[in-house]
Design a protein around this motif. Sequence first.
Motif: not given
Length: 190
Positions: A44-53, A59-63, A88-98
């Motif tokens: 669904v376009g959510i920035p993720t890393i690892g195993i669904g982080m 919680n995952p972002r702070l970790f 948070t800023i870099a991964t926000a919906e609508g950020s310029s990192y497409s």
Amino acid sequence: MLNLRTLDKTTYKSQRLFLLKNLEEHKDTSGNAILSKAVYFDSVGIPTIGIGMNLRSGNPRLFLAQWMLERYGVKTTSAIESLESKITIATAEGSSYSTPAKLQTELDRILIDQTGNSAATFSFLDDAEVENACSQLAENVYETKIVTWYGSTIDYSEERLALLSLSYNGGLGGKLKEAIQGGNRSEAWY
């Protein structure tokens, strides 16, 4: 209380990792979970890393901010909070990192700035590190959520694995707790 199908701690932790790997949609053409060392966008376009982080989830972002900084010897609370804020800023919906590549480059740049290490990268080193991070996130965040939600510990069991899956996906709640405490298996799981 439900009659639990208990597991020893080693089996539980192994099955927990297996569960998390197999519930994630990031899979290869054979259906095997991909342990992504770098950033990807989920289905669904959510920035993720690892195993669904999920990098948009607190919680995952702070970790991950703490994990990545500690790798480079940075352990201060202010640095961790600063990195989390920048993620948070870099991964926000609508950020310029497409694209994942653009976002990866930005997260690498941010981590280099935070650590002062020109070789720093916001990625995992290998599959073993992905699994270790996922296991620690599950143990320190999602298992803790289960105990906080339930009010006491629940033995290592198949039922606790189901609760972990709900915790990982934000689904603890409703009348589930009462059903478990009342021993009503059908109400709890259906």
